[in-house]
Scaffold this motif. Structure first.
Motif, PDB file in Angstrom:
ATOM      1  N   LEU A  14       0.820  -1.212   0.000  1.00 40.41           N
ATOM      2  CA  LEU A  14       0.000   0.000   0.000  1.00 40.41           C
ATOM      3  C   LEU A  14       0.848   1.254   0.000  1.00 40.41           C
ATOM      4  O   LEU A  14       0.404   2.316  -0.427  1.00 40.41           O
ATOM      5  CB  LEU A  14      -0.916  -0.003   1.232  1.00 40.41           C
ATOM      6  CG  LEU A  14      -1.885  -1.176   1.339  1.00 40.41           C
ATOM      7  CD1 LEU A  14      -2.682  -1.088   2.638  1.00 40.41           C
ATOM      8  CD2 LEU A  14      -2.820  -1.208   0.137  1.00 40.41           C
ATOM      9  N   HIS A  15       2.077   1.143   0.488  1.00 43.60           N
ATOM     10  CA  HIS A  15       2.982   2.283   0.570  1.00 43.60           C
ATOM     11  C   HIS A  15       4.374   1.842   0.148  1.00 43.60           C
ATOM     12  O   HIS A  15       4.656   0.653   0.016  1.00 43.60           O
ATOM     13  CB  HIS A  15       3.011   2.837   2.002  1.00 43.60           C
ATOM     14  CG  HIS A  15       1.670   3.262   2.513  1.00 43.60           C
ATOM     15  ND1 HIS A  15       1.112   4.476   2.215  1.00 43.60           N
ATOM     16  CD2 HIS A  15       0.770   2.607   3.286  1.00 43.60           C
ATOM     17  CE1 HIS A  15      -0.082   4.563   2.794  1.00 43.60           C
ATOM     18  NE2 HIS A  15      -0.306   3.446   3.450  1.00 43.60           N
ATOM     19  N   ARG A  16       5.251   2.801  -0.037  1.00 40.74           N
ATOM     20  CA  ARG A  16       6.633   2.508  -0.413  1.00 40.74           C
ATOM     21  C   ARG A  16       7.300   1.676   0.681  1.00 40.74           C
ATOM     22  O   ARG A  16       7.086   1.920   1.873  1.00 40.74           O
ATOM     23  CB  ARG A  16       7.403   3.813  -0.606  1.00 40.74           C
ATOM     24  CG  ARG A  16       8.809   3.621  -1.168  1.00 40.74           C
ATOM     25  CD  ARG A  16       9.470   4.953  -1.435  1.00 40.74           C
ATOM     26  NE  ARG A  16       9.698   5.690  -0.197  1.00 40.74           N
ATOM     27  CZ  ARG A  16      10.210   6.912  -0.137  1.00 40.74           C
ATOM     28  NH1 ARG A  16      10.496   7.548  -1.262  1.00 40.74           N
ATOM     29  NH2 ARG A  16      10.394   7.508   1.018  1.00 40.74           N
ATOM     30  N   PRO A  17       8.125   0.680   0.323  1.00 44.46           N
ATOM     31  CA  PRO A  17       8.786  -0.140   1.351  1.00 44.46           C
ATOM     32  C   PRO A  17       9.632   0.707   2.289  1.00 44.46           C
ATOM     33  O   PRO A  17      10.309   1.651   1.856  1.00 44.46           O
ATOM     34  CB  PRO A  17       9.666  -1.090   0.530  1.00 44.46           C
ATOM     35  CG  PRO A  17       9.048  -1.130  -0.821  1.00 44.46           C
ATOM     36  CD  PRO A  17       8.465   0.237  -1.051  1.00 44.46           C
ATOM     37  N   VAL A  18       9.573   0.368   3.565  1.00 44.97           N
ATOM     38  CA  VAL A  18      10.431   1.048   4.537  1.00 44.97           C
ATOM     39  C   VAL A  18      11.708   0.245   4.764  1.00 44.97           C
ATOM     40  O   VAL A  18      12.750   0.824   5.106  1.00 44.97           O
ATOM     41  CB  VAL A  18       9.700   1.282   5.873  1.00 44.97           C
ATOM     42  CG1 VAL A  18       8.567   2.261   5.689  1.00 44.97           C
ATOM     43  CG2 VAL A  18       9.182  -0.021   6.472  1.00 44.97           C
ATOM     44  N   THR A  19      11.659  -1.071   4.598  1.00 41.63           N
ATOM     45  CA  THR A  19      12.855  -1.910   4.683  1.00 41.63           C
ATOM     46  C   THR A  19      12.715  -3.077   3.710  1.00 41.63           C
ATOM     47  O   THR A  19      11.607  -3.528   3.413  1.00 41.63           O
ATOM     48  CB  THR A  19      13.077  -2.481   6.098  1.00 41.63           C
ATOM     49  OG1 THR A  19      11.937  -3.246   6.494  1.00 41.63           O
ATOM     50  CG2 THR A  19      13.337  -1.377   7.102  1.00 41.63           C
ATOM     51  N   VAL A  20      13.860  -3.555   3.245  1.00 41.20           N
ATOM     52  CA  VAL A  20      13.926  -4.728   2.374  1.00 41.20           C
ATOM     53  C   VAL A  20      15.037  -5.620   2.924  1.00 41.20           C
ATOM     54  O   VAL A  20      16.138  -5.137   3.207  1.00 41.20           O
ATOM     55  CB  VAL A  20      14.232  -4.351   0.912  1.00 41.20           C
ATOM     56  CG1 VAL A  20      14.309  -5.599   0.038  1.00 41.20           C
ATOM     57  CG2 VAL A  20      13.181  -3.379   0.384  1.00 41.20           C
ATOM     58  N   VAL A 248      11.108 -25.696   6.496  1.00 42.15           N
ATOM     59  CA  VAL A 248      12.297 -24.910   6.170  1.00 42.15           C
ATOM     60  C   VAL A 248      12.068 -24.211   4.838  1.00 42.15           C
ATOM     61  O   VAL A 248      11.501 -24.795   3.906  1.00 42.15           O
ATOM     62  CB  VAL A 248      13.554 -25.798   6.090  1.00 42.15           C
ATOM     63  CG1 VAL A 248      14.723 -25.056   5.449  1.00 42.15           C
ATOM     64  CG2 VAL A 248      13.955 -26.290   7.474  1.00 42.15           C
ATOM     65  N   VAL A 249      12.507 -22.960   4.767  1.00 47.37           N
ATOM     66  CA  VAL A 249      12.569 -22.216   3.506  1.00 47.37           C
ATOM     67  C   VAL A 249      14.015 -21.782   3.326  1.00 47.37           C
ATOM     68  O   VAL A 249      14.601 -21.160   4.211  1.00 47.37           O
ATOM     69  CB  VAL A 249      11.627 -20.996   3.525  1.00 47.37           C
ATOM     70  CG1 VAL A 249      11.842 -20.138   2.274  1.00 47.37           C
ATOM     71  CG2 VAL A 249      10.175 -21.443   3.619  1.00 47.37           C
ATOM     72  N   ASP A 250      14.605 -22.102   2.179  1.00 46.91           N
ATOM     73  CA  ASP A 250      16.030 -21.800   1.986  1.00 46.91           C
ATOM     74  C   ASP A 250      16.297 -20.308   1.894  1.00 46.91           C
ATOM     75  O   ASP A 250      17.362 -19.844   2.324  1.00 46.91           O
ATOM     76  CB  ASP A 250      16.544 -22.508   0.734  1.00 46.91           C
ATOM     77  CG  ASP A 250      16.581 -24.022   0.903  1.00 46.91           C
ATOM     78  OD1 ASP A 250      16.917 -24.484   2.012  1.00 46.91           O
ATOM     79  OD2 ASP A 250      16.253 -24.740  -0.064  1.00 46.91           O
ATOM     80  N   GLY A 251      15.371 -19.533   1.348  1.00 46.58           N
ATOM     81  CA  GLY A 251      15.599 -18.104   1.282  1.00 46.58           C
ATOM     82  C   GLY A 251      14.497 -17.378   0.554  1.00 46.58           C
ATOM     83  O   GLY A 251      13.746 -17.960  -0.235  1.00 46.58           O
ATOM     84  N   THR A 252      14.388 -16.088   0.842  1.00 43.16           N
ATOM     85  CA  THR A 252      13.441 -15.213   0.152  1.00 43.16           C
ATOM     86  C   THR A 252      13.843 -13.772   0.422  1.00 43.16           C
ATOM     87  O   THR A 252      14.694 -13.500   1.286  1.00 43.16           O
ATOM     88  CB  THR A 252      11.995 -15.462   0.619  1.00 43.16           C
ATOM     89  OG1 THR A 252      11.094 -14.765  -0.251  1.00 43.16           O
ATOM     90  CG2 THR A 252      11.776 -14.973   2.045  1.00 43.16           C
ATOM     91  N   THR A 253      13.271 -12.837  -0.299  1.00 41.65           N
ATOM     92  CA  THR A 253      13.463 -11.410  -0.039  1.00 41.65           C
ATOM     93  C   THR A 253      12.150 -10.829   0.454  1.00 41.65           C
ATOM     94  O   THR A 253      11.105 -11.015  -0.186  1.00 41.65           O
ATOM     95  CB  THR A 253      13.920 -10.665  -1.317  1.00 41.65           C
ATOM     96  OG1 THR A 253      15.190 -11.174  -1.717  1.00 41.65           O
ATOM     97  CG2 THR A 253      14.047  -9.170  -1.043  1.00 41.65           C
ATOM     98  N   VAL A 254      12.205 -10.159   1.598  1.00 36.93           N
ATOM     99  CA  VAL A 254      11.010  -9.663   2.274  1.00 36.93           C
ATOM    100  C   VAL A 254      11.004  -8.139   2.265  1.00 36.93           C
ATOM    101  O   VAL A 254      12.023  -7.510   2.559  1.00 36.93           O
ATOM    102  CB  VAL A 254      10.962 -10.170   3.732  1.00 36.93           C
ATOM    103  CG1 VAL A 254       9.714  -9.672   4.434  1.00 36.93           C
ATOM    104  CG2 VAL A 254      11.018 -11.694   3.763  1.00 36.93           C
ATOM    105  N   ARG A 255       9.859  -7.575   1.920  1.00 38.23           N
ATOM    106  CA  ARG A 255       9.672  -6.122   1.940  1.00 38.23           C
ATOM    107  C   ARG A 255       8.600  -5.774   2.958  1.00 38.23           C
ATOM    108  O   ARG A 255       7.565  -6.436   3.019  1.00 38.23           O
ATOM    109  CB  ARG A 255       9.257  -5.608   0.553  1.00 38.23           C
ATOM    110  CG  ARG A 255      10.293  -5.860  -0.517  1.00 38.23           C
ATOM    111  CD  ARG A 255       9.740  -5.572  -1.909  1.00 38.23           C
ATOM    112  NE  ARG A 255      10.741  -5.791  -2.948  1.00 38.23           N
ATOM    113  CZ  ARG A 255      11.029  -6.986  -3.463  1.00 38.23           C
ATOM    114  NH1 ARG A 255      10.358  -8.058  -3.051  1.00 38.23           N
ATOM    115  NH2 ARG A 255      11.969  -7.101  -4.380  1.00 38.23           N
ATOM    116  N   TYR A 256       8.862  -4.732   3.745  1.00 35.32           N
ATOM    117  CA  TYR A 256       7.890  -4.257   4.723  1.00 35.32           C
ATOM    118  C   TYR A 256       7.466  -2.839   4.373  1.00 35.32           C
ATOM    119  O   TYR A 256       8.286  -2.022   3.945  1.00 35.32           O
ATOM    120  CB  TYR A 256       8.478  -4.257   6.129  1.00 35.32           C
ATOM    121  CG  TYR A 256       8.576  -5.618   6.757  1.00 35.32           C
ATOM    122  CD1 TYR A 256       7.455  -6.245   7.284  1.00 35.32           C
ATOM    123  CD2 TYR A 256       9.802  -6.278   6.840  1.00 35.32           C
ATOM    124  CE1 TYR A 256       7.543  -7.498   7.881  1.00 35.32           C
ATOM    125  CE2 TYR A 256       9.893  -7.532   7.425  1.00 35.32           C
ATOM    126  CZ  TYR A 256       8.754  -8.127   7.948  1.00 35.32           C
ATOM    127  OH  TYR A 256       8.843  -9.371   8.524  1.00 35.32           O
TER     128      TYR A 256
END
Length: 263
Positions: A14-20, A248-256
């Protein structure tokens, strides 16, 4: 992954990411629980989320890497840390399925200060570390001051018996699992793919939206789970039984990003 979980993971912010952040070597352990027993642990405007007939408490542990605060570039090693969390799966009155953290234990002091001041997320200082060898993933967090100079000594002593007179850490958790085959079930998707964070901030309840690509989830076998961290955050006895779900998840990129005030 179910269509609902896929939409939840990749829904537009809904808004620009504050952290990635890049998350690596993610371990998800979840236990079934009674919704009434968890109601006092979640913020106003939310309730324990009932999935597959149960409310759920979770441990999530992972390596948190390549932190960015847009529009600035990656913070590199300054943004790398291990996080060990205990959480309750929650849902709010708008139907957003998230998590409420009881604690996020990490050694990264800037993250602790920022999370408390800006996000309302209960970060706690701890000596935390992670190791991976092949498909074996281990995470450890210890708040005890006696481990200050040797935060990774745990890796060489997982199988030693504790001396009868040895001091017990105040708030420790360690988990080691062996990752297996890919699983694609509705329950696995619901437990691992949450729309964001429900957080108490002063007198308000906030929602921080989370976005990532659909996850590739693997089954896991438990090798070791111990510690008294659950008792420190109102979840006594949690580690006395094996998790009802272990993934288990080996990896991902998360945006908040900012999601709004709930109440």
């Amino acid at each position: 992954m179910t269509d609902r979980a896929r939409e939840r993971a990749a829904g537009p912010l809904l808004h620009r990411p504050v952290t990635v952040h890049a998350w690596q070597d993610i371990v998800f352990a979840h236990w079934r629980s009674d919704p009434g027993a968890l109601a006092r642990l979640v913020p106003r405007g939310t309730r324990p989320d009932v999935v597959d007939g149960s409310a759920w408490v979770g441990l999530s542990a992972y390596v948190f890497d390549e932190t960015r605060v847009p529009p600035f570039p990656s913070a590199g090693r300054l943004g790398r840390m291990t996080e060990v969390t205990l959480e309750v799966l929650t849902v709010d009155d708008q139907g957003r399925h998230g998590v409420t953290y009881r604690t996020v234990d990490t050694a990264n002091v800037p993250a602790i200060v920022a999370a408390h001041a800006l996000l309302g997320v209960p970060y706690t200082f701890a000596h935390a570390g992670s190791r991976r060898r092949g498909d074996t993933v281990a995470h450890r967090s210890v708040r005890h001051s006696g481990r200050v100079r040797h935060p990774f000594r745990w890796a060489h002593s997982l199988h030693r018996d504790r001396a009868p007179d040895a001091p017990r850490p105040r708030g420790a958790a360690s988990v080691r699992v062996h990752a297996g085959d890919v699983v694609d079930t509705p329950l696995a998707a619901e437990l691992t793919t949450r729309a964001g964070i429900h957080a108490r901030y002063l007198a308000q309840t906030l929602f921080w939206q989370r976005q990532h690509a659909p996850l590739t989830v693997r089954s896991a076998r438990l090798d070791q789970l111990e510690g008294d961290l659950p008792a420190a955050v109102g979840l006594s006895g949690l580690f006395d039984r094996e998790p009802d779900s272990l993934l288990v998840v080996d990896g991902t990129t998360v945006r908040y990003s900012w999601g709004g005030v709930i109440r």
